[in-house]
Every structure is written in structure tokens, then in C-alpha cells.
Write an enzyme that holds these catalytic residues in place. Structure first.
Site, short mmCIF file in Angstrom:
data_model
loop_
_atom_site.label_atom_id
_atom_site.label_comp_id
_atom_site.label_asym_id
_atom_site.label_seq_id
_atom_site.Cartn_x
_atom_site.Cartn_y
_atom_site.Cartn_z
N LYS A 22 0.84 -1.21 0.00
CA LYS A 22 0.00 0.00 0.00
C LYS A 22 0.87 1.25 0.00
O LYS A 22 0.65 2.18 -0.78
CB LYS A 22 -0.89 -0.02 1.26
CG LYS A 22 -1.53 1.31 1.60
CD LYS A 22 -2.42 1.20 2.82
CE LYS A 22 -1.81 1.60 4.13
NZ LYS A 22 -1.50 3.01 4.32
N ASN A 23 1.89 1.25 0.88
CA ASN A 23 2.69 2.46 1.05
C ASN A 23 3.67 2.70 -0.10
O ASN A 23 4.32 3.75 -0.15
CB ASN A 23 3.44 2.43 2.39
CG ASN A 23 2.50 2.61 3.56
OD1 ASN A 23 1.31 2.90 3.36
ND2 ASN A 23 3.00 2.44 4.77
N CYS A 116 -5.06 7.79 9.36
CA CYS A 116 -5.35 6.94 10.51
C CYS A 116 -5.45 7.77 11.78
O CYS A 116 -4.82 8.82 11.90
CB CYS A 116 -4.24 5.92 10.68
SG CYS A 116 -4.51 4.41 9.81
N ARG A 121 -0.20 13.92 13.49
CA ARG A 121 0.24 13.82 12.10
C ARG A 121 0.38 15.19 11.42
O ARG A 121 -0.35 15.51 10.47
CB ARG A 121 -0.66 12.89 11.30
CG ARG A 121 -0.76 11.53 11.97
CD ARG A 121 -1.18 10.44 11.05
NE ARG A 121 -0.08 9.94 10.26
CZ ARG A 121 -0.16 8.86 9.48
NH1 ARG A 121 -1.27 8.22 9.41
NH2 ARG A 121 0.88 8.47 8.79
N ASP A 309 4.47 0.45 12.30
CA ASP A 309 3.32 -0.23 11.70
C ASP A 309 3.22 -1.70 12.09
O ASP A 309 2.23 -2.36 11.76
CB ASP A 309 3.38 -0.11 10.16
CG ASP A 309 3.01 1.29 9.68
OD1 ASP A 309 2.49 2.07 10.48
OD2 ASP A 309 3.27 1.59 8.50
N ARG A 407 -8.49 -0.61 4.73
CA ARG A 407 -7.63 0.45 4.18
C ARG A 407 -6.31 -0.13 3.68
O ARG A 407 -5.67 0.47 2.80
CB ARG A 407 -7.33 1.50 5.25
CG ARG A 407 -8.51 2.37 5.60
CD ARG A 407 -8.10 3.51 6.49
NE ARG A 407 -6.96 4.20 5.90
CZ ARG A 407 -6.22 5.11 6.52
NH1 ARG A 407 -6.50 5.42 7.76
NH2 ARG A 407 -5.23 5.69 5.91
C1 UD1 Z 1 4.31 6.72 6.49
C2 UD1 Z 1 3.46 5.50 6.28
C3 UD1 Z 1 2.91 4.99 7.61
C4 UD1 Z 1 4.03 4.78 8.60
C5 UD1 Z 1 4.91 6.03 8.72
C6 UD1 Z 1 6.14 5.83 9.59
C7 UD1 Z 1 2.54 5.89 4.06
C8 UD1 Z 1 1.33 6.17 3.23
N1 UD1 Z 1 2.35 5.83 5.40
O1 UD1 Z 1 3.46 7.72 7.02
O2 UD1 Z 1 2.24 3.75 7.36
O3 UD1 Z 1 3.50 4.49 9.88
O4 UD1 Z 1 5.36 6.42 7.40
O5 UD1 Z 1 6.90 4.78 9.11
O6 UD1 Z 1 3.62 5.66 3.55
N2 UD1 Z 1 6.06 14.32 11.14
C9 UD1 Z 1 6.11 15.66 11.48
N3 UD1 Z 1 5.89 16.58 10.49
C10 UD1 Z 1 5.64 16.22 9.19
C11 UD1 Z 1 5.60 14.84 8.88
C12 UD1 Z 1 5.80 13.91 9.87
O7 UD1 Z 1 6.35 16.01 12.64
O8 UD1 Z 1 5.48 17.10 8.35
C13 UD1 Z 1 6.29 13.30 12.20
C14 UD1 Z 1 5.06 12.41 12.43
O9 UD1 Z 1 4.17 12.99 13.34
C15 UD1 Z 1 5.69 11.14 12.93
C16 UD1 Z 1 7.02 11.07 12.19
O10 UD1 Z 1 7.27 12.39 11.72
O11 UD1 Z 1 5.96 11.23 14.32
C17 UD1 Z 1 7.01 10.10 11.01
O12 UD1 Z 1 5.99 10.44 10.11
P1 UD1 Z 1 6.15 10.15 8.55
O13 UD1 Z 1 7.41 9.39 8.30
O14 UD1 Z 1 5.95 11.42 7.82
O15 UD1 Z 1 4.93 9.21 8.29
P2 UD1 Z 1 3.94 9.24 7.06
O16 UD1 Z 1 4.67 9.55 5.80
O17 UD1 Z 1 2.75 10.04 7.39
#
Ligand code: UD1
Length: 430
Positions: A22-23, A116, A121, A309, A407
Site C-alpha cells: 500500500k505504502n 489513521c 500527524r 506499523d 484500508r
Molecule cells: C508513512 C506510512 C505509515 C508509517 C509512517 C512511519 C505511508 C502512506 N504511510 O506515514 O504507514 O506508519 O510512514 O513509518 O507511507 N512528522 C512531522 N511533520 C511532518 C511529517 C511527519 O512532525 O510534516 C512526524 C510524524 O508525526 C511522525 C514522524 O514524523 O511522528 C514520522 O511520520 P512520517 O514518516 O511522515 O509518516 P507518514 O509519511 O505520514
């Protein structure tokens, strides 16, 4: 609302073929507006997150056809349209089209994304990264408005190696004349897969899979035929299922290297795991329990660290393991809700801030058929953890919010029933 009805106690035997990730599919599909031409993405899982993203792409004029599990996409002629707010809020992946729309149209307007229910986030790393490469970003009335002001060659430093922010900056930089260096980039296999896809389309990118990714913009990207990597999270979930419930299951269409951190933890806990280039066999003989009394820890971290995850699923496994497991969740603050739910089946978990202390118990206990124990999924991975707990518990368990599990899993009932689980999808009044 659909729910899972599970009768626990069956061990699992057979083979499960793992779907594409999915990711990986989400950022690859988000990249489609960057391409002028026809693209085929093979073996795409039919899951709700993908359906929602396809809905967004269709709004820009991408022609979409499913043929035997493959997606045929034509993004030759696109139109700049408003994104449907409701759909964008349903998936966090919608934020990724921001980068690709900027790359295609020079501007983009998007509602703040959903996702989620696992924590705040934020998207500051995405938006600041886009600002660093010369995009004018304004946030107003729940909308993000972006205009590419000038092609600015630059270095973006990410305070945290965010997967989504790394993907978004790559997507926003891949077309044009700028050169962009991302420092402290995320190293997840899904990023490597996105880059492999973009490179096949004609992009010029180096360093994927390391913490420094360099993108040199190109004029155009063309359509290709591409098969995304297998889903390492679903692989890990099913490994945890067999390790918890018992049995002998071979997972095919996998890349074992992507699951090394989990493989090591399960082997250390007495589970037999063998693997080849594209399969993993997990064996747990419940009549010959080799599990020793062993205290252990789970610390979630960006790849190649232990994935957030898979934390809920391994947490459920740990709830039936001899000894104490300390879980530290470093990424998403709401990822412990699963433990409040498995406590209803008799698990012993004590939560304080970002630490959960799990003390292994001998058994989890469900209810009578007429009076099952009811637990509720808070997010996709917690939902899978609860399904595993239900299969391990004696008696009957109902897991509410099957839609959340859909999902990320094309058909978890099909997969688990095929290896012997007693699980079905039911529709019940609230
Ligand atoms: C992706 C994955 C999700 C997985 C996560 C971490 C997809 C679609 N989803 O989510 O399944 O759990 O990686 O491996 O690929 N953060 C900030 N600011 C930002 C962005 C992130 O502070 O602008 C923080 C988040 O709150 C979190 C950490 O960074 O604590 C990691 O988030 P991130 O790696 O961005 O996860 P996603 O890309 O949303």
C-alpha cells in the site's frame, strides 16, 4: 458497520501470497500527474486508500482502468481542478499529490489531509521542504495553496526523516530545472521503490535508500510498466499471526530483507523462521513451546529500525509470551489503543506516556458465541493486531471497524481463512 467474527484456537497452515505494498502504491500513484503518457502499475491491491487516491486522480482527468488486478492509467491530458475535500480528508496519502501537481501545473491547492487515527500527524516538514525549494506555500481556511515561484536549486534538511515529506519533495522536484538535495531523508524501501519507478519514467535521482537523496529535475516523464514491491507490513502482520497463534505458514511474494528487524525479534523469542529470496516460512509448534522466559523490548524507529506499523501486532504476540516486554512508541502517540482493547481479552498491559509494559499471560479469553468479547480497531494496524488476538483467544471475539482494516488489506478474511482461521465478516446493528 462490518465487523470480524473470530472463533479462536485454530492454528494456521499453508501459504499466503502477499499483496503489493500500500505504502509503495500510494506515492507511485500520486506521481501519475507528473507523467505525460500511459502507465501500467501491476498487481495493485484493491483497498480503500487506493480507491480514494484514484478518485482524486480521476478529478484531474487521469483515465483509469482496472484489468486483472493491474491499473492502466492515462495521464496525457490533465486539467487543473479542485480536489474533493471529503476524499482528500479520507487518506493522508492525498498530501502526496501536492508535489506532483506542482511538478505538472506549477501550482496546487489541496485541503489538509486525513488519515489513521494514530496521532496529530503534522505536515510541517512537507510544507517547509517545499518552501525550501522555492515554492510559495500558504495555509488558509483548511486549504494549502502552493505556487512554484522560481526554480531554486537547494538543500532541504529534514528535522526528522519523514517518509511522506521525503516523497513529496522528490515529487515536487523531479520535473523542471532545479537540483535538490534532501538531507536526513527517509530510507524506507517504499521510497526506493518510488525512485525506481520515477527513474524508469526518465527521472534523474541518486542516493535513494540513504539519508541523502539528490534530484536533478528533467523536462518530461514518460509512461512505463511497473510492479511495486510487496507489502512488508502485511508480511510482518502475518508473521506475527503465526507466531502468536501457532502453525506453519509460508509467505510468498516477499522481500525478507525488509523484515529483518521483526525476523530477529521473533527468532529471539523462540519462533522458527527460514527464508529464501522471495519467501518466508514461520513455524510455531504449540505442543513444543520453545519460548523461554525472556524480557524484551520494542522501540519503534524509522527504517531500518523497528516499524511503528508492526508494533501493535508484535505487541499482541508479546502479550502471550513468557516474560515482560517494554514497548516504546517513538512515532505516533495513539498507537497504544490496541492494548486497552486486548486487556478485554485478559492481556496485562500497563501504559505510561510512550511506554507500554506488557506482562505475558498464559491465554487470552474470548466469550461465548452468543456473548462474544467485543473489541474495536482504532487504526489499521491495531485492527490487524486485534484480529491476531481474536485468533489466539479461546472462544469468540468480535473486532469492530473492519472498514479500517480494509484500508490496507485487500481481503484479510480470505488470507487467514485459507490457512485455517475461523474468521468471517459480519454486518451487525450497533
Ligand atoms: C508513512 C506510512 C505509515 C508509517 C509512517 C512511519 C505511508 C502512506 N504511510 O506515514 O504507514 O506508519 O510512514 O513509518 O507511507 N512528522 C512531522 N511533520 C511532518 C511529517 C511527519 O512532525 O510534516 C512526524 C510524524 O508525526 C511522525 C514522524 O514524523 O511522528 C514520522 O511520520 P512520517 O514518516 O511522515 O509518516 P507518514 O509519511 O505520514
Amino acid at each position: 458497520m462490518e465487523k470480524f467474527l473470530i472463533e479462536g484456537g485454530n492454528t494456521l497452515h499453508g501459504t499466503i501470497r502477499i499483496q503489493s505494498a500500500k505504502n509503495a502504491c500510494l506515492p507511485i500513484l500520486a506521481a501519475i500527474p507528473l507523467i505525460e503518457g500511459r502507465t501500467i502499475i501491476r498487481d495493485v491491491p484493491k483497498i480503500s486508500d487506493i480507491d480514494n487516491l484514484l478518485h482524486i486522480l480521476a478529478g484531474f482527468g487521469v483515465k483509469i482502468q482496472w484489468k486483472n488486478g493491474d491499473l492502466h492509467l492515462d495521464s496525457t491530458n490533465l486539467v487543473m481542478n479542485e480536489i474533493n475535500v471529503e476524499t482528500a480528508k479520507k487518506i493522508r496519502g492525498s498530501i502526496l499529490v501536492l508535489g506532483s501537481l506542482i511538478g505538472r501545473f506549477g501550482s496546487a491547492s489541496l485541503p489538509f489531509p486525513g488519515g489513521c487515527n494514530i496521532g496529530a500527524r503534522p505536515i510541517d516538514l512537507h510544507l517547509n521542504g517545499l518552501r525550501d525549494i522555492g515554492i510559495n506555500v500558504r495555509e488558509r481556511n483548511g486549504m494549502i495553496n502552493c505556487i512554484a515561484k522560481r526554480a531554486k536549486s537547494s538543500a532541504v534538511y529534514l528535522d526528522f526523516p519523514s517518509v511522506g515529506a521525503t516523497e513529496n519533495i522528490i515529487l515536487a522536484s523531479v520535473r523542471g530545472s532545479r537540483s535538490v538535495k534532501i538531507i536526513n531523508a527517509a530510507k524506507e524501501p517504499e521510497i526506493v521503490d518510488l525512485v525506481n519507478f520515477l527513474r524508469k519514467c526518465g527521472a534523474c535521482i541518486k542516493g535513494e535508500g540513504t539519508d541523502t537523496v539528490i534530484i536533478q529535475g528533467v523536462k518530461k516523464l514518460g509512461g512505463v510498466d511497473y510492479t511495486p514491491i510487496p507489502d512488508r507490513i502485511n508480511t510482518g502482520s502475518y508473521m506475527c499471526a503465526v507466531a502468536t497463534v501457532g502453525g506453519d505458514v509460508t509467505l510468498t511474494n516477499v522481500i525478507p530483507e525488509h523484515n529483518y528487524s521483526l525476523i530477529k525479534k521473533l527468532i529471539n523469542s523462540g519462533i522458527d523462521i527460514t527464508y529464501s529470496t522471495n519467501s518466508i516460512r514461520v513455524v510455531k509448534d504449540i505442543n513444543n513451546n520453545k519460548t523461554k522466559l525472556q524480557n524484551s523490548s520494542i522501540q519503534t524507529a524509522p527504517y531500518p529500525g523497528f516499524s511503528t506499523d508492526i508494533q501493535p501486532q508484535l505487541g499482541v504476540f508479546s502479550s502471550l509470551k513468557k516474560g515482560t516486554t517494554i514497548v516504546t512508541e517513538n512515532l505516533f502517540e495513539n498507537r497504544f489503543k490496541v492494548y486497552e482493547e486486548i486487556a478485554k481479552l485478559g492481556a496485562k498491559v500497563c501504559i505510561k506516556d510512550r511506554k507500554a509494559t506488557i506482562t505475558g499471560v498464559q491465554r487470552l479469553v474470548g466469550g461465548e458465541r452468543e456473548n462474544p468479547v467485543v473489541v474495536k480497531a482504532n487504526d489499521l494496524r491495531a485492527g490487524v493486531g486485534l484480529v491476531i488476538a481474536g485468533m489466539a483467544a479461546s472462544g469468540y471475539t468480535i473486532v469492530e471497524r473492519a472498514d479500517i482494516v480494509a484500508r490496507g488489506h485487500e481481503d484479510i478474511v480470505r488470507d487467514l481463512a485459507a490457512v485455517g482461521a475461523s474468521i468471517s465478516l459480519i454486518c451487525m446493528e450497533k
